[in-house]
Structures are given as structure tokens and as C-alpha cells.
Design a protein around this motif. Structure first.
Motif, PDB file in Angstrom:
ATOM      1  N   THR A   8       0.849  -1.191   0.000  1.00 52.00           N
ATOM      2  CA  THR A   8       0.000   0.000   0.000  1.00 52.00           C
ATOM      3  C   THR A   8       0.889   1.247   0.000  1.00 52.00           C
ATOM      4  OG1 THR A   8      -0.154   0.437   2.382  1.00 52.00           O
ATOM      5  CG2 THR A   8      -1.584  -1.315   1.483  1.00 52.00           C
ATOM      6  N   PRO A   9       0.324   2.418  -0.280  1.00 52.68           N
ATOM      7  CA  PRO A   9       1.118   3.653  -0.260  1.00 52.68           C
ATOM      8  C   PRO A   9       1.721   3.974   1.112  1.00 52.68           C
ATOM      9  CG  PRO A   9      -0.927   4.000  -1.453  1.00 52.68           C
ATOM     10  CD  PRO A   9      -1.041   2.658  -0.803  1.00 52.68           C
ATOM     11  N   LEU A  10       1.272   3.271   2.140  1.00 53.71           N
ATOM     12  CA  LEU A  10       1.751   3.528   3.504  1.00 53.71           C
ATOM     13  C   LEU A  10       2.775   2.497   3.968  1.00 53.71           C
ATOM     14  CD1 LEU A  10      -1.753   4.452   4.891  1.00 53.71           C
ATOM     15  CD2 LEU A  10       0.172   6.021   4.738  1.00 53.71           C
ATOM     16  N   TYR A  11       3.210   1.624   3.079  1.00 55.60           N
ATOM     17  CA  TYR A  11       4.122   0.534   3.459  1.00 55.60           C
ATOM     18  C   TYR A  11       5.366   1.046   4.175  1.00 55.60           C
ATOM     19  CZ  TYR A  11       7.453  -3.296   3.086  1.00 55.60           C
ATOM     20  OH  TYR A  11       8.392  -4.257   3.378  1.00 55.60           O
ATOM     21  N   ASP A  12       6.052   2.015   3.587  1.00 56.65           N
ATOM     22  CA  ASP A  12       7.300   2.516   4.183  1.00 56.65           C
ATOM     23  C   ASP A  12       7.060   3.086   5.582  1.00 56.65           C
ATOM     24  OD1 ASP A  12       8.706   1.792   1.928  1.00 56.65           O
ATOM     25  OD2 ASP A  12       8.644   3.796   1.035  1.00 56.65           O
ATOM     26  N   LEU A  13       5.939   3.747   5.757  1.00 57.41           N
ATOM     27  CA  LEU A  13       5.608   4.312   7.065  1.00 57.41           C
ATOM     28  C   LEU A  13       5.376   3.198   8.088  1.00 57.41           C
ATOM     29  CD1 LEU A  13       5.138   6.898   8.654  1.00 57.41           C
ATOM     30  CD2 LEU A  13       2.781   6.931   7.804  1.00 57.41           C
ATOM     31  N   HIS A  14       4.712   2.133   7.685  1.00 59.14           N
ATOM     32  CA  HIS A  14       4.505   0.999   8.591  1.00 59.14           C
ATOM     33  C   HIS A  14       5.842   0.428   9.053  1.00 59.14           C
ATOM     34  CE1 HIS A  14       0.301   1.118   7.770  1.00 59.14           C
ATOM     35  NE2 HIS A  14       0.377   0.615   6.556  1.00 59.14           N
ATOM     36  N   VAL A  15       6.747   0.246   8.120  1.00 60.58           N
ATOM     37  CA  VAL A  15       8.047  -0.330   8.448  1.00 60.58           C
ATOM     38  C   VAL A  15       8.801   0.576   9.417  1.00 60.58           C
ATOM     39  CG1 VAL A  15      10.290  -1.012   7.509  1.00 60.58           C
ATOM     40  CG2 VAL A  15       8.191  -1.652   6.309  1.00 60.58           C
ATOM     41  N   ARG A  16       8.758   1.897   9.160  1.00 57.65           N
ATOM     42  CA  ARG A  16       9.438   2.849  10.063  1.00 57.65           C
ATOM     43  C   ARG A  16       8.837   2.818  11.461  1.00 57.65           C
ATOM     44  NH1 ARG A  16       9.242   6.496   5.650  1.00 57.65           N
ATOM     45  NH2 ARG A  16       7.694   7.818   6.698  1.00 57.65           N
ATOM     46  N   MET A  17       7.544   2.528  11.542  1.00 52.55           N
ATOM     47  CA  MET A  17       6.855   2.493  12.843  1.00 52.55           C
ATOM     48  C   MET A  17       6.997   1.150  13.547  1.00 52.55           C
ATOM     49  SD  MET A  17       5.770   5.540  13.208  1.00 52.55           S
ATOM     50  CE  MET A  17       4.766   5.307  14.670  1.00 52.55           C
ATOM     51  N   GLY A  18       7.772   0.231  12.970  1.00 54.76           N
ATOM     52  CA  GLY A  18       8.042  -1.053  13.627  1.00 54.76           C
ATOM     53  C   GLY A  18       6.966  -2.090  13.447  1.00 54.76           C
ATOM     54  N   ALA A  19       6.155  -1.951  12.407  1.00 51.14           N
ATOM     55  CA  ALA A  19       5.067  -2.908  12.188  1.00 51.14           C
ATOM     56  C   ALA A  19       5.603  -4.284  11.820  1.00 51.14           C
ATOM     57  CB  ALA A  19       4.147  -2.414  11.077  1.00 51.14           C
ATOM     58  N   LYS A  20       4.914  -5.307  12.277  1.00 43.98           N
ATOM     59  CA  LYS A  20       5.171  -6.669  11.821  1.00 43.98           C
ATOM     60  C   LYS A  20       4.319  -6.882  10.580  1.00 43.98           C
ATOM     61  CE  LYS A  20       4.748 -11.550  13.101  1.00 43.98           C
ATOM     62  NZ  LYS A  20       4.260 -12.510  14.130  1.00 43.98           N
ATOM     63  N   MET A  21       4.970  -7.067   9.423  1.00 43.31           N
ATOM     64  CA  MET A  21       4.258  -7.182   8.157  1.00 43.31           C
ATOM     65  C   MET A  21       4.012  -8.656   7.822  1.00 43.31           C
ATOM     66  SD  MET A  21       4.068  -3.944   7.621  1.00 43.31           S
ATOM     67  CE  MET A  21       3.387  -3.805   5.958  1.00 43.31           C
ATOM     68  N   VAL A  22       2.816  -8.947   7.337  1.00 41.37           N
ATOM     69  CA  VAL A  22       2.449 -10.319   6.985  1.00 41.37           C
ATOM     70  C   VAL A  22       1.715 -10.311   5.647  1.00 41.37           C
ATOM     71  CG1 VAL A  22       2.250 -11.017   9.403  1.00 41.37           C
ATOM     72  CG2 VAL A  22       0.217 -10.209   8.178  1.00 41.37           C
ATOM     73  N   PRO A  23       1.706 -11.433   4.919  1.00 40.84           N
ATOM     74  CA  PRO A  23       0.908 -11.514   3.690  1.00 40.84           C
ATOM     75  C   PRO A  23      -0.582 -11.547   4.031  1.00 40.84           C
ATOM     76  CG  PRO A  23       2.592 -13.242   3.777  1.00 40.84           C
ATOM     77  CD  PRO A  23       2.501 -12.659   5.147  1.00 40.84           C
ATOM     78  N   PHE A  24      -1.351 -10.730   3.320  1.00 46.16           N
ATOM     79  CA  PHE A  24      -2.805 -10.720   3.534  1.00 46.16           C
ATOM     80  C   PHE A  24      -3.470 -10.252   2.245  1.00 46.16           C
ATOM     81  CE2 PHE A  24      -6.877  -8.896   4.794  1.00 46.16           C
ATOM     82  CZ  PHE A  24      -7.383  -9.899   5.590  1.00 46.16           C
ATOM     83  N   ALA A  25      -4.282 -11.119   1.654  1.00 47.97           N
ATOM     84  CA  ALA A  25      -5.044 -10.806   0.441  1.00 47.97           C
ATOM     85  C   ALA A  25      -4.149 -10.249  -0.666  1.00 47.97           C
ATOM     86  CB  ALA A  25      -6.172  -9.821   0.758  1.00 47.97           C
TER      87      ALA A  25
END
Length: 372
Positions: A8-25
Motif C-alpha cells: 500500500t502507499p503507507l508501506y514505508d511508514l509501517h516499516v518505520r513504525m516497527g510494524a510486523k508485516m504479513v501476507p494478507f489478500a
């Protein structure tokens, strides 16, 4: 080979915020942040949280007969949907099953439709295959989608545009936020007051950052989104709803507009109407969606089989978790109608043990939509 995951357009922001990213849809999505699922859940109930739901499908349906065409596919009153209002709907199939659930908004010059990410491609194909002369379907690819949810959501968003204070549940407007036209509805998937905001991709990070600058707001991931919606009795497509489940089995009678029911002016006319309206009149179904609360502290997950006191298998859990707001396990399930009465005790099989659960009314946590 599998397709690479989308971002999504917010991917980089999620990563900077320490999000745990997973595959979904088909997307890389944040399941949780540094707070963790439980604290994110409780924060959303107490204050406000921002969710990235840009993976969902955003569509425009234009043309004089757009509403009439859509009514062929959903058992909902679209023709009389007032401008500036949103409505819950679902696509049905010839067997009366639910192909997807969706939100429809009348923006006057077009219908704005939001569909589930996992069903996006099939929904677009479904709409395209039923297009009538003069009706145009546009797939929106240049907009992100944010949800701002929680009791303090209105105060947070009003700092960017005070007009949102005037909105009530299921209102929808096109207004400026940070100088950009956004589509804002007062709705959401948590049971709390809140908003869903369609924003140009190029300004999604700026809007998310502005919302998060408020000390009341935290990022919330898919994990807490799931527990929040389940506590408030909201279905998840692909789990509590699917193509083999009718709206009557799913206890979604309220989702069938009165004008589309037997004996009304525009009765039927949608795919699978004969089966659905017959079930509605006769109440003859083989299973019903119910709510369950646990009598122990052990959560009961999707797929757990359910048994009655006589050891008969009577159903299966479709969604289950430990409800952080009420500190007890909650679940949705489909069971035989004879086992669906409130206060019936059923037993969920979890790792070889039978755990007692009680059939109860939903929602488990009261919905707090703002209706004025």
C-alpha cells in the motif's frame, strides 16, 4: 510461481513504525505494531486508532441506471439511497449464497463502492459482466483508504476539518483534508464511532502522519482489527460469510431492505432471490450464525467443532478469540437451529478437550456508532 506481494502507499511508514508485516489478500500488511495486539485493541476502544485498509477495492459506478443495475446484484435499496448516505450490502449468487459484502455510497454523480481485498478481482468481474448500457465501472487505483476509529476519532478529525462533527453514522461527504479532496464516511469495522477516509495515494502518508501527531492516536494492525470487529458481532468474509452461506443463515435479515422483500414494491429482482426470500418467510434453514462466550479462559479458534450435551456434533466455530475488552473468550459459529437458543451450553473441541461455551446475544461489546 506465486505473484509478488503488493504494497500500500503507507508501506514505508509501517516499516518505520516497527510494524510486523504479513501476507494478507495479496498485500504486505501490518498485523501489529510495537504496542502489541491487546494494547492496540484497548487503545482503540478508549481513544482512537488509525488502520491502513488501502488493500480494499475502491470502485465508482456511473450512469443513469447505475443504481437499478446494482439492485440486480444485491438485496438492498440502492435506488432510494439518499445522496450523502452509505449502506451495507452483499452480492448474492444463484444458490442464495453471499459472494462478498460491501459498502455502497451515493455521491450524487456516482456510486462509490468499497469491496473486500480478497474478493476484489471477482467483484470487479461480476460487476463488469452485468454492466448495462450507459453504466460505467471505474476501478480506482490512485487512492488509499484509512480508517480512524474510536471514541476520540471525531475530535481528532475535526482538527483537520470541523465539518465532520455534523456527520452521523453512515453519512458520507467529499471534503478537503490538508488541502486534498477526500471521501469521508462516518462508519467503520470496530463497533466504535469513527471514519473511513479515501485519500489520494500521493497524500496518504501526510494524512496518516497528521492524524498520528495527535497524542490520542496510535497505529492499529490487522490483529486488533479482527478482535475489535468480532467483539462487536461483525462478520468477516471468508470466515463467517461465504458463497455457501445465505443471508438468512448468517442472521443478516437486517441487510435485506424492506422494499426488496416479498410483497413490497421492488420485491426480489436480485440473484438468488427466490431461495433467500423463501428462507426468510419459512425460517427453514439448516444452520444459524450464533455468538458464544467461553466458560473458561481458553480461547476457541476458527475450525473448532461444537458438540451438544449429548455428544452430538452440532456445528463449527468460524471466528474466535479472547475478547480483550471483556476478558473472556468470544466466538461466532454456525450450528443446527435446535442448538441456537440463547443460554444453550455447547462444547468446543480444543486440542482433545471439550470446553463449555454458552450461546449468547451479539454483539458481545455494545456498538457505539454516533447516530446524533
Amino acid at each position: 510461481m506465486s505473484q509478488p506481494l503488493l504494497q500500500t502507499p503507507l508501506y514505508d511508514l509501517h516499516v518505520r513504525m516497527g510494524a510486523k508485516m504479513v501476507p494478507f489478500a495479496g498485500y504486505e500488511m501490518p498485523v501489529q505494531y510495537n504496542l502489541g495486539v491487546k494494547k492496540e485493541h484497548l487503545h482503540c476502544r478508549d481513544a482512537a486508532g488509525v488502520f491502513d485498509v488501502s488493500h480494499m477495492g475502491q470502485l465508482r459506478l456511473r450512469g443513469e441506471n447505475a443504481a437499478k443495475m446494482l439492485e440486480m446484484l444485491v438485496p438492498v435499496d440502492v435506488i432510494d439511497l439518499p445522496e450523502g448516505k452509505q449502506r451495507y450490502a452483499f452480492f448474492t449468487n444463484e444458490a442464495g449464497g453471499i459472494e462478498d459484502d460491501l459498502m455502497v455510497t451515493n455521491f450524487g454523480d456516482h456510486l462509490f463502492i468499497v469491496v473486500n481485498a480478497a474478493c476484489k478481482a471477482q467483484d470487479i468481474a461480476h460487476l463488469q459482466s452485468h454492466l448495462q448500457a450507459g453504466v460505467e465501472l471505474e476501478v480506482i487505483t490512485d487512492r488509499a483508504l484509512l480508517a480512524l476509529q474510536g471514541p476520540k476519532a471525531v475530535e481528532v478529525l475535526a482538527q483537520l476539518n470541523p465539518q465532520v462533527r455534523e456527520m452521523v453514522f453512515m453519512d458520507a461527504v467529499r471534503i478537503e483534508l490538508l488541502g486534498q479532496e477526500c471521501y469521508v464516511s462516518r462508519s467503520g469495522y470496530t463497533g466504535e464511532d469513527g471514519f473511513e477516509i479515501s485519500v489520494p495515494n500521493s497524500h496518504a502518508q501526510a494524512l496518516a502522519t497528521a492524524l498520528l501527531a495527535n497524542e490520542c492516536v496510535e497505529w492499529i494492525g490487522l490483529g486488533a482489527r479482527d478482535s475489535l470487529r468480532l467483539e462487536c458481532g461483525l462478520c468477516l468474509y471468508g470466515h463467517d460469510l461465504d458463497s455457501t452461506t445465505t443471508p438468512i443463515e448468517a442472521s443478516l435479515l437486517w441487510g435485506i431492505s424492506k422494499i426488496r422483500r416479498t410483497g413490497s414494491e421492488r420485491a426480489g429482482g436480485f440473484i438468488g432471490a427466490d431461495i433467500i426470500l423463501t428462507q426468510m418467510e419459512t425460517k427453514a434453514v439448516d444452520r444459524k450464525r450464533i455468538g458464544l462466550i467461553g466458560q473458561t479462559k481458553a480461547p476457541v479458534r476458527e475450525g473448532s467443532l461444537l458438540f451438544d450435551a449429548d455428544n452430538n456434533q452440532v456445528g463449527c466455530v468460524t471466528s474466535g478469540t479472547f475478547g480483550p475488552s471483556i476478558a473472556i473468550p468470544v466466538a461466532m459459529a454456525y450450528v443446527a437451529p435446535t442448538s441456537s437458543e440463547i443460554d444453550t451450553v455447547l462444547f468446543a473441541e480444543v486440542r482433545g478437550k471439550r470446553l463449555p461455551m454458552t450461546v449468547t446475544k451479539m454483539p458481545f461489546v455494545a456498538q457505539r456508532y454516533y447516530r446524533g
